[in-house]
Write an enzyme that holds these catalytic residues in place. Structure first.
Site, PDB file in Angstrom:
ATOM      1  N   ASP A  34      -6.935  -2.189   0.325  1.00 30.86           N
ATOM      2  CA  ASP A  34      -5.586  -1.679   0.591  1.00 30.86           C
ATOM      3  C   ASP A  34      -5.580  -0.150   0.627  1.00 30.86           C
ATOM      4  OD1 ASP A  34      -2.908  -1.916   1.138  1.00 30.86           O
ATOM      5  OD2 ASP A  34      -2.294  -2.247  -0.944  1.00 30.86           O
ATOM      6  N   HIS A  51      -7.249   2.307   9.429  1.00 31.94           N
ATOM      7  CA  HIS A  51      -7.871   0.984   9.585  1.00 31.94           C
ATOM      8  C   HIS A  51      -9.287   1.138  10.138  1.00 31.94           C
ATOM      9  CE1 HIS A  51      -4.193  -0.854   8.484  1.00 31.94           C
ATOM     10  NE2 HIS A  51      -3.530  -0.542   9.592  1.00 31.94           N
ATOM     11  N   LEU A 145     -26.386 -12.751   1.225  1.00 29.84           N
ATOM     12  CA  LEU A 145     -24.978 -12.569   0.857  1.00 29.84           C
ATOM     13  C   LEU A 145     -24.056 -13.317   1.818  1.00 29.84           C
ATOM     14  CD1 LEU A 145     -22.776 -10.781  -0.741  1.00 29.84           C
ATOM     15  CD2 LEU A 145     -22.869  -9.321   1.270  1.00 29.84           C
TER      16      LEU A 145
HETATM   17  C1  IPE Z   1      -2.557  -7.076   1.203  1.00 34.15           C
HETATM   18  O1  IPE Z   1      -2.156  -5.778   1.461  1.00 34.15           O
HETATM   19  C2  IPE Z   1      -3.197  -7.671   2.423  1.00 34.15           C
HETATM   20  C3  IPE Z   1      -4.482  -7.098   2.805  1.00 34.15           C
HETATM   21  C4  IPE Z   1      -5.137  -6.196   2.178  1.00 34.15           C
HETATM   22  C5  IPE Z   1      -5.048  -7.660   4.005  1.00 34.15           C
HETATM   23  P1  IPE Z   1      -0.667  -5.430   1.916  1.00 34.15           P
HETATM   24  O2  IPE Z   1      -0.637  -3.971   2.125  1.00 34.15           O
HETATM   25  O3  IPE Z   1      -0.276  -6.295   3.046  1.00 34.15           O
HETATM   26  O4  IPE Z   1       0.172  -5.881   0.630  1.00 34.15           O
HETATM   27  P2  IPE Z   1       1.595  -5.428   0.127  1.00 34.15           P
HETATM   28  O5  IPE Z   1       2.549  -5.560   1.284  1.00 34.15           O
HETATM   29  O6  IPE Z   1       1.470  -4.004  -0.306  1.00 34.15           O
HETATM   30  O7  IPE Z   1       1.901  -6.336  -1.012  1.00 34.15           O
HETATM   31  C1  IPE Z   2      -4.795  -2.435   4.118  1.00 37.42           C
HETATM   32  O1  IPE Z   2      -4.202  -1.201   4.308  1.00 37.42           O
HETATM   33  C2  IPE Z   2      -5.135  -3.123   5.408  1.00 37.42           C
HETATM   34  C3  IPE Z   2      -4.244  -4.245   5.732  1.00 37.42           C
HETATM   35  C4  IPE Z   2      -3.308  -4.723   4.982  1.00 37.42           C
HETATM   36  C5  IPE Z   2      -4.453  -4.890   7.004  1.00 37.42           C
HETATM   37  P1  IPE Z   2      -2.654  -1.044   4.599  1.00 37.42           P
HETATM   38  O2  IPE Z   2      -2.444  -1.117   6.059  1.00 37.42           O
HETATM   39  O3  IPE Z   2      -1.867  -2.044   3.833  1.00 37.42           O
HETATM   40  O4  IPE Z   2      -2.388   0.403   4.080  1.00 37.42           O
HETATM   41  P2  IPE Z   2      -1.141   0.890   3.225  1.00 37.42           P
HETATM   42  O5  IPE Z   2      -1.022  -0.027   2.072  1.00 37.42           O
HETATM   43  O6  IPE Z   2       0.043   0.815   4.131  1.00 37.42           O
HETATM   44  O7  IPE Z   2      -1.482   2.276   2.833  1.00 37.42           O
HETATM   45 MG    MG Z   3      -1.051  -2.064   2.015  1.00 39.26          MG
END
Ligand code: IPE
Ligand code: IPE
Ligand code: MG
Length: 254
Positions: A34, A51, A145
């Site tokens: 995240d 990303h 792995l």
């Molecule tokens: C969780 O992250 C999903 C992934 C890392 C793929 P999100 O960014 O979607 O989660 P919330 O919305 O902060 O809970």
């Molecule tokens: C995690 O990073 C990747 C996915 C959930 C796909 P985020 O896109 O959730 O990044 P933040 O949380 O908005 O910073």
């Molecule tokens: Mg996120």
């Protein structure tokens, strides 16, 4: 090989100077990757740049996990709730598996990594699914792995589907409701065949599970860091494992 590994483990892995215990490496590490968007924003970049950069972390941490002797690495790449995001971002995220695998599949093969997917195939664009399925096919006989991508994964849906399957077994007269046990539930979860995660890591400072492996995390050790996924380094990974090695897992016992 063993000698080389021993030497490697004996090296201090961070500024604490403390080495990891090679006999207590978590078998299954799951990661909620995240903070890609916030990382990008903090640098004045579009979210997509985050990303893209996060993809490099995936490779880096896969290799680190492999070197340490982790057997299963599950990476939360896209949740069933992430479809709520703007279409442009969803489209971008859906192109990443193809890009990642076109760059890294050969190297994953060389490292004997087996690619798997845990999630719903429905709604995934053809090019996403084809790239992932090709990687799964090509690496199916690899014995190193297991790199398990949680892609279009959501645990509540997973559990509802499992309960539905159990209901069907009962309806067909193949299962007595009084005999429903954990193993029945597990046999219908998307994670069937995988051991439960020993360690869950979440980056970016969020202290929640976000619909990830709700059943499977029952006794996992949880480790959180404020570091955003694109800047998550091997050292952070070692730190998580070092902390894991300090924990006493009791499973309700003494
Ligand atoms: C969780 O992250 C999903 C992934 C890392 C793929 P999100 O960014 O979607 O989660 P919330 O919305 O902060 O809970
Ligand atoms: C995690 O990073 C990747 C996915 C959930 C796909 P985020 O896109 O959730 O990044 P933040 O949380 O908005 O910073
Ligand atoms: Mg996120």
């Amino acid at each position: 090989m063993i000698e080389r590994l021993k030497k490697w483990f004996a090296k201090p892995l961070s500024n604490t100077g403390e080495a990891l215990d090679p006999d207590n490496i978590p078998t299954h590490v799951a990661i909620i990757m995240d903070g890609n968007g916030r990382w990008a924003k903090s640098r004045g970049l579009p979210r997509m740049a985050g990303h893209h950069s996060g993809m490099k972390t995936v490779k880096r941490i896969t290799m680190a996990a492999d070197r340490l002797g982790v057997k299963y690495l599950t990476l939360y790449a896209f949740s069933t709730e992430n479809w709520k995001r703007p279409k442009a971002e969803v489209d971008f995220l859906m192109k990443l598996p193809q890009e990642f695998l076109s760059i890294e599949l050969d190297d994953l093969m060389r490292n004997n990594v087996q690619v798997r997917m845990m999630g719903y195939k429905e709604n995934l664009p053809d090019y996403t699914l084809e790239a992932v399925e090709e990687a799964i096919r090509k690496t199916a006989n690899n014995t190193g792995l297991v790199l398990n991508f949680a892609l279009n994964y959501g645990s509540r849906k997973e559990m509802i589907d499992a309960v539905r399957c159990i209901g069907n077994e009962v309806k067909q007269g193949r299962l007595d409701p009084d005999h429903i046990a954990e193993r029945h539930m597990e046999s219908f979860l998307l994670s069937t065949g995988l051991p439960d995660p020993d360690l869950l890591i979440r980056t970016s400072g969020e202290l929640r599970i976000s619909n990830f492996m709700l059943w499977q995390l029952a006794y996992s050790e949880l480790w959180f860091t404020d570091v955003y996924w694109p800047e998550f380094q091997d050292e952070h990974f070692y730190e998580a494992i070092r902390e894991y090695q300090r924990r006493a897992r009791r499973y309700g016992g003494l």
